[in-house]
Motif scaffolding. Structure first.
Motif, short mmCIF file in Angstrom:
data_model
loop_
_atom_site.label_atom_id
_atom_site.label_comp_id
_atom_site.label_asym_id
_atom_site.label_seq_id
_atom_site.Cartn_x
_atom_site.Cartn_y
_atom_site.Cartn_z
N GLU A 76 0.84 -1.21 0.00
CA GLU A 76 0.00 0.00 0.00
C GLU A 76 0.87 1.25 0.00
OE1 GLU A 76 -2.86 0.08 -0.86
OE2 GLU A 76 -3.60 -1.92 -0.45
N SER A 77 1.98 1.21 0.71
CA SER A 77 2.87 2.38 0.76
C SER A 77 3.36 2.71 -0.65
CB SER A 77 4.04 2.06 1.68
OG SER A 77 4.91 3.15 1.70
N ALA A 78 3.75 1.68 -1.40
CA ALA A 78 4.25 1.89 -2.77
C ALA A 78 3.14 2.44 -3.66
CB ALA A 78 4.78 0.57 -3.33
N LEU A 79 1.93 1.88 -3.51
CA LEU A 79 0.80 2.33 -4.35
C LEU A 79 0.38 3.75 -4.00
CD1 LEU A 79 -1.29 -0.98 -4.33
CD2 LEU A 79 0.06 -0.09 -6.22
N LEU A 80 0.39 4.07 -2.70
CA LEU A 80 0.03 5.43 -2.27
C LEU A 80 1.05 6.44 -2.80
CD1 LEU A 80 -1.04 4.56 1.37
CD2 LEU A 80 -2.51 5.68 -0.30
N ASN A 81 2.32 6.06 -2.76
CA ASN A 81 3.36 6.97 -3.29
C ASN A 81 3.19 7.17 -4.79
OD1 ASN A 81 5.18 8.02 -1.21
ND2 ASN A 81 5.45 5.85 -0.72
N GLU A 82 2.76 6.10 -5.47
CA GLU A 82 2.54 6.21 -6.92
C GLU A 82 1.38 7.17 -7.19
OE1 GLU A 82 2.56 2.32 -8.69
OE2 GLU A 82 2.02 3.14 -10.66
N TYR B 56 -2.61 12.75 -7.40
CA TYR B 56 -3.94 12.54 -6.81
C TYR B 56 -3.93 12.71 -5.29
CZ TYR B 56 -5.39 10.67 -11.30
OH TYR B 56 -5.69 10.53 -12.63
N LEU B 57 -2.77 12.48 -4.67
CA LEU B 57 -2.67 12.56 -3.21
C LEU B 57 -1.53 13.50 -2.81
CD1 LEU B 57 -2.83 8.73 -2.29
CD2 LEU B 57 -4.75 10.33 -2.36
N ALA B 58 -1.67 14.08 -1.63
CA ALA B 58 -0.56 14.86 -1.06
C ALA B 58 -0.04 14.08 0.14
CB ALA B 58 -1.08 16.22 -0.64
N LYS B 59 1.19 14.39 0.55
CA LYS B 59 1.77 13.69 1.70
C LYS B 59 2.05 14.70 2.80
CE LYS B 59 5.18 10.63 0.82
NZ LYS B 59 6.32 10.05 0.07
N LYS B 60 1.81 14.30 4.05
CA LYS B 60 2.22 15.17 5.15
C LYS B 60 2.70 14.33 6.33
CE LYS B 60 -2.27 16.01 7.30
NZ LYS B 60 -3.29 16.99 7.61
N ARG B 61 3.57 14.92 7.12
CA ARG B 61 4.12 14.19 8.26
C ARG B 61 3.46 14.66 9.55
NH1 ARG B 61 8.71 11.39 9.69
NH2 ARG B 61 9.64 11.46 7.62
N LYS B 62 3.06 13.70 10.38
CA LYS B 62 2.55 14.03 11.72
C LYS B 62 3.36 13.19 12.69
CE LYS B 62 -2.37 15.01 10.98
NZ LYS B 62 -3.73 14.49 11.21
N GLY B 63 4.28 13.82 13.39
CA GLY B 63 5.18 13.07 14.27
C GLY B 63 6.04 12.15 13.43
N ARG B 64 5.97 10.86 13.74
CA ARG B 64 6.80 9.90 12.98
C ARG B 64 6.03 9.27 11.81
NH1 ARG B 64 9.36 5.80 17.06
NH2 ARG B 64 10.33 5.04 15.14
#
Lengths: 261, 122
Positions: free
Chosen positions: B95-101, B107-115
């Protein structure tokens, strides 16, 4: 919750809404808590079938984020004396509402899809056993959203070649893409008075199944009195001995089995 | 020789004067342009952002392996790879690989919350 069934067809006039109404009524009669929800925003029908002239909130309001689903549901259990709860959610039949729904933006459709994907858990919280979604025929945002968010999709078709070919395309383009559990119901299969022989019937159904690569769960003959009743009678509730009602009971049983497998 | 040198120097001085005049004119024009821009406060046009939406029709155009992940994101709106894996039944790493794709496709943005890394529907 036992499951969410969307009732869909490739084009209008297949008897989709008639099946949806009577299937929901069958489950409610058997003691299940049911909600029947109208997602056909271009041609709403539940308000006419159940003679609802005024409603506080419609399904449109729910999708517009103006109210929770419980405010939309109308309890008809008392009126029809069903053993289980029989709720309906009505789409707004006004011209302004229809115009509004057909001109929604893609952003709105994303929010609508999100609401529908979470609707099952909302209904589960209301102790609903079965939800039946009556959808718009063909490939529209509203129908794809409803099909996508259901556990099982029942496609209603007649023996018209246009229906069979349209359904074939729809299965390829939508249902297979979403890996949706799909079953076929052949409605108005043959005239009640001139039934096919058992062999002819088997051959016909087998041909449709191999064309669509999907299982036929039920075939319902063309009953003249059902058509003549012109929606004034909900056969599943008012004509318990009728062959149409028996077909619906068999369908309800088969659907329950299919949802559990 | 001296006369010749004097004439040459005058010529250079004349050229330098002309160059000076030209530079003064250029500075004046620059100042006028700058003053005009500041007075009119002309907005600097922002580049048009191309937004990709994950609606039902778009889901149909995605490759099969991405569609399931994208559909879960339509339901959750914001999720970690582990959240999505719990819904699809596939492994977190898949899922991590597919989400990054999907993020790389816009289609998606990424954000960090803590770790934790969260994927967010645009």
């Amino acid at each position: 919750m036992n499951g969410v069934v969307s009732i869909h067809s490739s084009r209008g006039g297949t008897g989709k809404s008639l099946i949806a109404v009577n299937l929901a009524a069958t489950y409610a009669k058997q003691g299940m808590n049911v909600s029947l929800i109208d997602f056909d925003f271009r041609a709403p029908s539940l308000n006419t079938v159940f003679d609802i002239s005024k409603m506080e909130y419609s399904v449109n309001d729910f999708l517009n984020g103006q109210c929770p689903i419980e405010d939309v549901l109308i309890d008809l259990s008392g009126k029809y004396r069903t053993k289980g709860k029989f709720f309906i959610g009505v789409a707004d039949p006004s011209l302004e509402a229809i115009r509004d729904m057909i001109s929604k933006s893609r952003k709105w459709e994303i929010e609508a899809l999100k609401k529908l994907l979470n609707l099952k858990s909302d209904l589960d919280n209301l102790k609903i056993n079965y939800a039946i979604y009556d959808t718009s025929p063909g490939i529209l945002y509203s129908s794809i959203n409803a099909v996508t968010s259901s556990d099982l999709s029942l496609i209603v078709l007649t023996l018209d070649k246009l229906d069979i070919k349209g359904t074939q395309r729809m299965i390829r383009d939508i249902y297979d893409a979403f890996e949706k559990k799909t079953l076929i119901l052949v409605n108005k299969a043959f005239p009640e008075m001139t039934p096919l022989s058992e062999d002819e019937n088997k051959r016909m159904l087998h041909r449709i199944e191999s064309e669509l690569k999907k299982k036929i769960i039920c075939e319902i003959p063309c009953f003249c009195d059902v058509l003549a009743a012109s929606r004034n009678t909900i056969f599943a509730l008012e004509k318990p001995e009728h062959a149409f009602t028996e077909s619906l009971e068999a369908l309800a049983q088969e659907l329950t089995k299919a949802m559990n497998t | 020789m001296t006369e010749q040198r004097r004439r040459f120097e005058l010529l250079i001085l004349d050229e330098l004067r002309k160059m000076n005049e030209k530079l003064d004119r250029m500075i004046k024009i620059d100042e006028e342009i700058l003053r005009g821009l500041l007075e009119n406060r002309m907005p600097v046009e922002e580049p048009i952002k191309f937004e990709k939406n994950l609606d039902a029709m778009t889901l149909l155009t995605l490759p099969d392996n991405l569609r399931k992940t994208a559909l879960v994101m339509c339901k959750l709106s914001e999720a970690t790879a582990q959240d999505v894996a719990s819904e699809t039944g596939r492994k977190r790493a898949v899922e991590s690989a597919l989400l990054n794709e999907l993020a790389a496709m816009g289609y998606l943005a990424k954000k960090r919350k803590g770790r934790k890394i969260y994927f967010v529907l645009r």
